[in-house]
Scaffold this motif. Structure first.
Motif, short mmCIF file in Angstrom:
data_model
loop_
_atom_site.label_atom_id
_atom_site.label_comp_id
_atom_site.label_asym_id
_atom_site.label_seq_id
_atom_site.Cartn_x
_atom_site.Cartn_y
_atom_site.Cartn_z
N PHE A 50 0.85 -1.19 0.00
CA PHE A 50 0.00 0.00 0.00
C PHE A 50 0.88 1.25 0.00
O PHE A 50 1.91 1.29 0.69
N LYS A 51 0.45 2.22 -0.74
CA LYS A 51 1.15 3.51 -0.73
C LYS A 51 0.77 4.27 0.56
O LYS A 51 -0.35 4.15 1.05
N THR A 52 1.71 5.02 1.06
CA THR A 52 1.46 5.80 2.28
C THR A 52 2.03 7.20 2.14
O THR A 52 2.78 7.50 1.20
N SER A 53 1.70 8.02 3.12
CA SER A 53 2.36 9.31 3.26
C SER A 53 2.78 9.46 4.72
O SER A 53 2.13 8.92 5.63
N ILE A 54 3.88 10.17 4.93
CA ILE A 54 4.36 10.41 6.29
C ILE A 54 3.61 11.62 6.84
O ILE A 54 3.74 12.73 6.32
N VAL A 55 2.80 11.41 7.88
CA VAL A 55 1.94 12.50 8.37
C VAL A 55 2.42 13.08 9.70
O VAL A 55 1.96 14.15 10.11
N TYR A 56 3.30 12.39 10.39
CA TYR A 56 3.76 12.92 11.68
C TYR A 56 5.10 12.30 12.04
O TYR A 56 5.28 11.08 11.90
#
Length: 366
Positions: A198-204
């Motif tokens: 799964f693709k993700t994004s770094i949010v914190y």
């Protein structure tokens, strides 16, 4: 500093044989390192006791020599010799306690020297190491992915994997917690226990606590309503059984151990010490108690000792999430992980079946 060099330095220091610059440097080391300073003090006491003991031994020898001389001169009778021997024995009984004390101090000093050497010696300077996977290991993984399952990977074409580790879900909407040091790249792809990516994004990212949160942004991901575990922010008892899931390899791996200290490396109160074998790739993996609830997140291990691993306490996770929530209304609410959805009463195999789908393999890339 070698053991022999350390002992020689101590002797030269007490005998005032050091050059002024060398002595100043040694004094600075004492100020910077309380353990070394304590060792110097203890060694001084030990040397004082030994000197005192030597003086008493010398006195006893002189008394014995005087007695023999008087006996030869006829100043005392033969029967007095027996009395004198009795006195010598009395002296021995009187001073043997001092001998025992000196011997104990010698043993204690040897232990302290060994401890200080292990603390300040060159080999101990790299005493802990991160549990994220190194680049070479990830290159092999990446090559394998490109050659064997290229059509399935969601790593962008030409992406360079920089680091990797483990992560676990903290919100069914697709939020995953991992260590900040796992995310050396600008983005990351995660894979579940079935290998689905799964693709993700770094949010914190909380560098101070070495924590980070990923958000799955992939349309293939199906949110889950509840998680089968709680986040236990209460303290865990010494000796408590724990286990972990993670990705030191491409397949999810289980391991178990016990809490061996309530603080981490060098007395760090934000972490705990766990007796458990961990390898690069275990960073970011959850640490569960026997009931399947989370009590921490694996982060480092001691480089020079097998099975000495450190985990960030769950209360540090709660504090970090609360701090994030204070700044961002879209942040994960730590209360989400404070329910009653535990796996208590379930055997370990069934616990693992329930838990493994919430633990992910992380590949950070640029």
């Amino acid at each position: 500093m070698s053991e022999q060099l350390l002992i020689e330095s101590l002797e030269r220091y007490f005998n005032d044989e050091m050059l002024p610059e060398e002595k100043a440097y040694f004094e600075q080391m004492r100020q910077d390192n309380p353990e070394l300073d304590q060792m110097v003090v203890t060694h001084k006491i030990f040397m004082g006791k030994m000197a005192e003991f030597a003086e008493r031994q010398k006195l006893m020898t002189q008394l014995s020599s005087t007695h023999d001389h008087l006996l030869e001169k006829g100043a005392i009778a033969e029967d007095q010799k027996k009395i004198s021997k009795g006195k010598i024995r009395q002296l021995w009984h009187r001073y043997k306690k001092t001998t025992a004390i000196a011997a104990c101090i010698a043993g204690l000093t040897a232990l302290i020297i060994s401890g200080v050497i292990s603390t300040f010696g060159p080999a101990s300077r790299q005493t802990i190491e991160l549990l994220s996977r190194d680049i070479e290991q990830l290159k092999k993984t990446q090559d394998y992915q490109y050659t064997q399952i290229k059509e399935a990977t969601k790593l962008p074409e030409g992406a360079v994997v920089k680091s990797g580790g483990s992560a676990f879900m903290i919100d069914g909407k697709g939020y995953l917690l991992t260590n900040a040091h796992v995310l050396k790249g600008s983005s990351a792809v995660v894979a579940n226990a079935d290998g689905q990516e799964f693709k993700t994004s770094i949010v914190y990212v909380d560098h101070a606590k070495d924590l980070a949160v990923l958000k799955i942004t992939d349309s293939d991901y199906e949110p889950v309503k509840t998680l089968p575990y709680d986040l236990k922010s209460t303290s865990v008892n010494l000796g408590a059984e724990v286990f972990t899931l993670g990705y030191p390899r491409n397949d999810i791996t289980y391991n178990k151990g016990y809490l061996s200290a309530v603080s981490g490396f060098d007395g760090d109160t934000s972490t705990v010490q766990i007796s458990l074998l961990a390898n690069p790739g275990n960073s970011g993996g959850p640490v569960f108690n026997r009931y399947g609830d989370i009590i921490g997140i694996l982060s480092t291990r001691e480089a020079n000792a097998q099975g000495v691993t450190f985990a960030i306490k769950s209360k540090e996770i709660v504090q970090s999430l609360e701090s994030w929530n204070d700044k961002d209304t879209s942040a994960v609410n730590a209360a989400v992980l404070n329910g009653s959805r535990n796996l208590k009463g379930m055997n370990r195999e069934n616990q693992l079946k329930s838990l493994q789908q919430y633990v992910y393999n992380v590949k950070a890339y640029n």
